[in-house]
Write a protein that holds these residues in place. Sequence first.
Motif, PDB file in Angstrom:
ATOM      1  N   ASP A  55      22.849-127.420   6.929  1.00  0.00           N
ATOM      2  CA  ASP A  55      24.158-127.583   7.517  1.00  0.00           C
ATOM      3  C   ASP A  55      25.225-126.638   6.888  1.00  0.00           C
ATOM      4  OD1 ASP A  55      25.936-128.964   9.043  1.00  0.00           O
ATOM      5  OD2 ASP A  55      26.120-130.514   8.010  1.00  0.00           O
ATOM      6  N   LEU A  56      26.081-126.697   7.620  1.00  0.00           N
ATOM      7  CA  LEU A  56      27.331-125.765   7.317  1.00  0.00           C
ATOM      8  C   LEU A  56      28.656-126.773   7.400  1.00  0.00           C
ATOM      9  CD1 LEU A  56      26.598-122.322   8.780  1.00  0.00           C
ATOM     10  CD2 LEU A  56      26.337-123.010   6.067  1.00  0.00           C
ATOM     11  N   ARG A  57      29.338-126.921   6.039  1.00  0.00           N
ATOM     12  CA  ARG A  57      30.472-127.783   6.231  1.00  0.00           C
ATOM     13  C   ARG A  57      31.507-126.998   5.270  1.00  0.00           C
ATOM     14  NH1 ARG A  57      28.093-133.667   5.020  1.00  0.00           N
ATOM     15  NH2 ARG A  57      26.477-133.674   6.477  1.00  0.00           N
ATOM     16  N   ARG A  58      32.774-127.369   5.999  1.00  0.00           N
ATOM     17  CA  ARG A  58      34.148-126.790   5.497  1.00  0.00           C
ATOM     18  C   ARG A  58      34.530-127.637   4.584  1.00  0.00           C
ATOM     19  NH1 ARG A  58      36.664-122.401   6.813  1.00  0.00           N
ATOM     20  NH2 ARG A  58      35.267-122.238   8.789  1.00  0.00           N
ATOM     21  N   ASP A  59      35.106-127.462   3.342  1.00  0.00           N
ATOM     22  CA  ASP A  59      35.578-128.186   2.351  1.00  0.00           C
ATOM     23  C   ASP A  59      36.924-128.758   2.877  1.00  0.00           C
ATOM     24  OD1 ASP A  59      37.671-128.236  -0.103  1.00  0.00           O
ATOM     25  OD2 ASP A  59      35.576-128.812  -0.783  1.00  0.00           O
ATOM     26  N   ILE A  60      37.393-129.851   2.813  1.00  0.00           N
ATOM     27  CA  ILE A  60      38.776-130.537   3.151  1.00  0.00           C
ATOM     28  C   ILE A  60      39.710-130.119   2.499  1.00  0.00           C
ATOM     29  CG2 ILE A  60      40.072-132.513   3.309  1.00  0.00           C
ATOM     30  CD1 ILE A  60      37.359-133.984   4.099  1.00  0.00           C
ATOM     31  N   GLY A  61      39.660-129.744   1.065  1.00  0.00           N
ATOM     32  CA  GLY A  61      40.808-129.300   0.357  1.00  0.00           C
ATOM     33  C   GLY A  61      41.119-127.931   0.500  1.00  0.00           C
ATOM     34  N   ASN A  62      40.284-127.116   0.368  1.00  0.00           N
ATOM     35  CA  ASN A  62      40.638-125.485   0.525  1.00  0.00           C
ATOM     36  C   ASN A  62      39.887-124.676   1.729  1.00  0.00           C
ATOM     37  OD1 ASN A  62      38.008-124.980  -0.262  1.00  0.00           O
ATOM     38  ND2 ASN A  62      38.330-124.223  -2.216  1.00  0.00           N
TER      39      ASN A  62
END
Length: 69
Positions: free
Chosen positions: A27-34
């Motif tokens: 899976d590829l996920r984007r960090d919520i913070g940065n």
Amino acid sequence: MSKSAAMVGSRVTFDSDNGIQAGYVVDLRRDIGNGEVHAWIEIDHQWPGMFQAVPASALLTNSSEDATT
């Protein structure tokens, strides 16, 4: 092998505290913070189901020949 963008199913290597490790991107996920993209990798390990989140920019090699679409 190249350092192009990882895809789900790609075989990748990365450096960790335990040395160079390899596995498959699940899976590829984007960090919520940065907003940085992390690849969730199922590590080649004696115990199946071991995962590690690795920043996509930290992947050393990427082989998408075996990638599923």
